[in-house]
Design an enzyme around this catalytic site. Structure first.
Site, PDB file in Angstrom:
ATOM      1  N   GLU A 122       0.856  -1.188   0.000  1.00 24.16           N
ATOM      2  CA  GLU A 122       0.000   0.000   0.000  1.00 24.16           C
ATOM      3  C   GLU A 122       0.887   1.231   0.000  1.00 24.16           C
ATOM      4  OE1 GLU A 122      -2.732   0.015   3.224  1.00 24.16           O
ATOM      5  OE2 GLU A 122      -3.919  -1.642   2.429  1.00 24.16           O
ATOM      6  N   SER A 143      -3.865   2.350   0.308  1.00 26.54           N
ATOM      7  CA  SER A 143      -4.649   2.292   1.533  1.00 26.54           C
ATOM      8  C   SER A 143      -6.074   2.730   1.222  1.00 26.54           C
ATOM      9  CB  SER A 143      -4.039   3.232   2.575  1.00 26.54           C
ATOM     10  OG  SER A 143      -4.952   3.492   3.611  1.00 26.54           O
TER      11      SER A 143
END
Length: 556
Positions: free
Chosen positions: A443, A469
């Site tokens: 992420e 994210s």
């Protein structure tokens, strides 16, 4: 009830097993009852899972009160928020497979009659669900709950604000002292990250797909009602054992479509695409990346939630819970209310008991959606033949064309952003960060937050074979497939190449002549593996494309 645990606990030949279990306090009466595995992802490395020990005790009380015998065991969890922007983040998606494998192993080994999995941080939720699907014994996913929002200068903040503040500080738009002040108040106690980020998105999925009772997940972790919900779930799993109600009875094609609609309606994380594809594969349900686009096209965006909206996950609970979203979607005919849930009742029956808070502004009425379509867009084109994912929540731009700024690792891109080397109009390309190439498909909230914090969110696009994210916002395109490490077109992008993105047409193109691209492909060699031993090397060798959920596939 025909209990598989009796293979372990009953009969003359099982005296040795009983002797072992009696050593830790179990009695003959305990061992004659249904044995319920309590799979706990408690760790002391993050706030997200911090109270799961306490909640597990309440689940066990509920199991005992309903006539069962609980046996608790632990598995791993990796904090995305803590590891973000480091080599450690490569372990996050890998942990989903380890969690699924470990719960499956303990479940198969000890032949539990049912399982309650306590989860919180992002990968624990789909990992637990995948294990329950594989085992196909009555199973329930219990989400520990969201964190409360922090308070900074009179407004609610989440971890998202801290990562964006890092970029603002690097750009001179915030002082070091202000950043530290925000850091100190952003996370006021236990619970998972507080917007409709990946953890709360996947908790929403568990309720709409039927693996968790409606309105259990949205209760914050520190709320006293969470303990009551945990006790109730201990009772629910016992009833599911009596009914022999198994995950594959619940996880129909309609259930998956219900879950996708909830993600679209709440502006949920792009990671839901990966995780639902992986869960569908385990369940044997045909599901394609294009299905997300089809469902998103017909589903209005109703929830005004961070990262792009005004409210946090706590506000969803105050508004009446995710059940209010279910009510809206049922009213519009956008989900199937006949889908069965772990309670033994249908989704429509569960939603009928939800009470919306009068005057709440978090979940819009159908007559006044934030957007007429959902927050997920699947793009395809010469740069991503198998597809990629863009979250359009809070995004006003429909197109972007700009020169590629090419980076072979996340850290290189982060350095360029924080040193002011990214300019308006650029397309930041971060490659070799895919499932195999990373490995682990990191992420990138650090980079995307820095771009927002530097004031470039409205003028820069980012394209990667890595992930984002759930807190990411802006023109950020992830999950590009095929990934660069396996010869996807992203590997052949050169500095200054023109890249074109069109949300309405769902296109992502590398504007380079086909013959030029062919020459680059012929000259390209795959980079050597970044890990040659251990779990990350094993994962890189076995992992499938992001377009297939980045699941691990054993070689034949």
């Amino acid at each position: 009830m025909k209990l598989q645990s009796h293979i372990i606990t009953q009969g003359r030949e099982r005296a040795g097993a009983r002797a072992m279990l009696k050593a830790i306090g179990f009695t003959d009466e305990d061992l004659a009852k249904p044995i319920i595995g309590i799979a706990n992802t408690w760790v002391e490395t993050m706030p997200c899972n911090y109270l799961l020990r306490d909640l597990a005790a309440k689940v066990k009380e509920g199991v005992r009160a309903a006539g069962g015998t609980p046996m608790e065991f632990n598995t791993v969890a990796i904090s995305d928020g803590v590891t973000m922007g480091t080599e450690g983040m490569k372990t996050s998606l890998v942990s989903r497979e380890v969690i699924a494998d470990s719960i499956e192993l303990v479940g198969r080994g000890h032949m539990f009659d049912g399982i309650v999995a306590l989860v919180a941080c992002d990968k624990t939720i789909p990992g637990a669900a995948m294990a329950l699907i594989r085992l196909n014994v009555p199973g329930l996913v219990f989400y520990g709950g969201t964190i409360l929002p922090g308070q900074y200068k009179g407004r609610d903040i989440t971890l998202q604000d801290v990562y964006e503040a890092i970029g603002a500080c690097a750009a001179g738009r915030m002082t070091e002292e202000e950043l530290r002040e925000m850091e100190n108040v952003a996370c006021p106690g236990p619970g998972a990250c507080g917007g409709q980020f990946t953890a709360n998105t996947m908790a929403t999925v568990m309720e709409l797909i039927g693996l968790c009772p409606l309105n259990v997940a949205s209760i914050p972790q520190v709320d006293p009602r969470k303990a009551d919900a945990a006790f109730r779930c201990g009772q629910v799993i016992m009833e599911a054992v009596r009914r022999d109600l198994k995950p594959r009875d619940l996880l129909t094609r309609a259930a998956f479509e219900n879950a996708i609609a909830a993600v679209a309606a709440t502006g949920g994380s792009t990671n839901a695409v990966l995780h639902l594809l992986a869960m569908a594969r385990e369940a044997g349900i045909p599901l394609d990346i294009e299905d997300f686009q089809t469902i998103s096209n017909r589903t209005p965006l109703l929830a005004d939630l961070k990262p792009a909206g005004r409210f946090t996950a706590v506000d969803v609970d105050r508004a009446g819970g995710i059940g209010v979203v279910a009510q809206r979607l049922l009213e519009a005919g956008l989900i199937d209310g006949t889908a069965l849930t772990i309670t033994g009742r249908t989704l429509a029956q569960e939603a009928a008991e939800v009470r919306e808070t009068p005057g709440q502004q978090v979940i819009r009425p159908l007559t006044n959606p934030i957007k007429p379509t959902g927050g997920l867009v699947i793009l395809k084109g010469t740069l991503a033949p198998e597809g990629c994912v863009l979250k359009t929540t809070g995004l006003d731009r429909k197109t972007h064309r700009g020169p590629a700024r090419v980076f072979n690792r996340e850290e290189e891109a982060m350095e360029a952003v924080t040193q002011g080397r990214i300019r308006p109009g650029d397309v930041v390309v971060i490659r070799y960060e895919g499932p195999a190439g990373g490995p682990g498909m990191r992420e990138m909230l650090g980079v995307t937050g820095a771009i927002v914090g530097a004031g470039l969110a409205d003028s820069v696009a980012l394209v990667t074979d890595g992930r984002f994210s759930g807190a990411t916002r802006g023109f950020m395109v992830g999950h590009v497939a095929p990934e660069a490490a396996r010869g996807g077109p992203l590997a052949f992008v050169e500095e200054g190449d023109s890249i074109y993105l069109d949300v309405d047409r769902r296109v992502i193109d590398l504007e380079v002549p086909a013959e030029t691209l062919a020459q680059r492909r012929a000259a390209w060699t795959a980079p050597p593996p970044r890990y040659r031993s251990g779990v990350l090397a094993k994962y890189a060798a076995l992992v499938a494309s992001a377009s297939e959920g980045a699941v691990t596939i054993a070689p034949l």
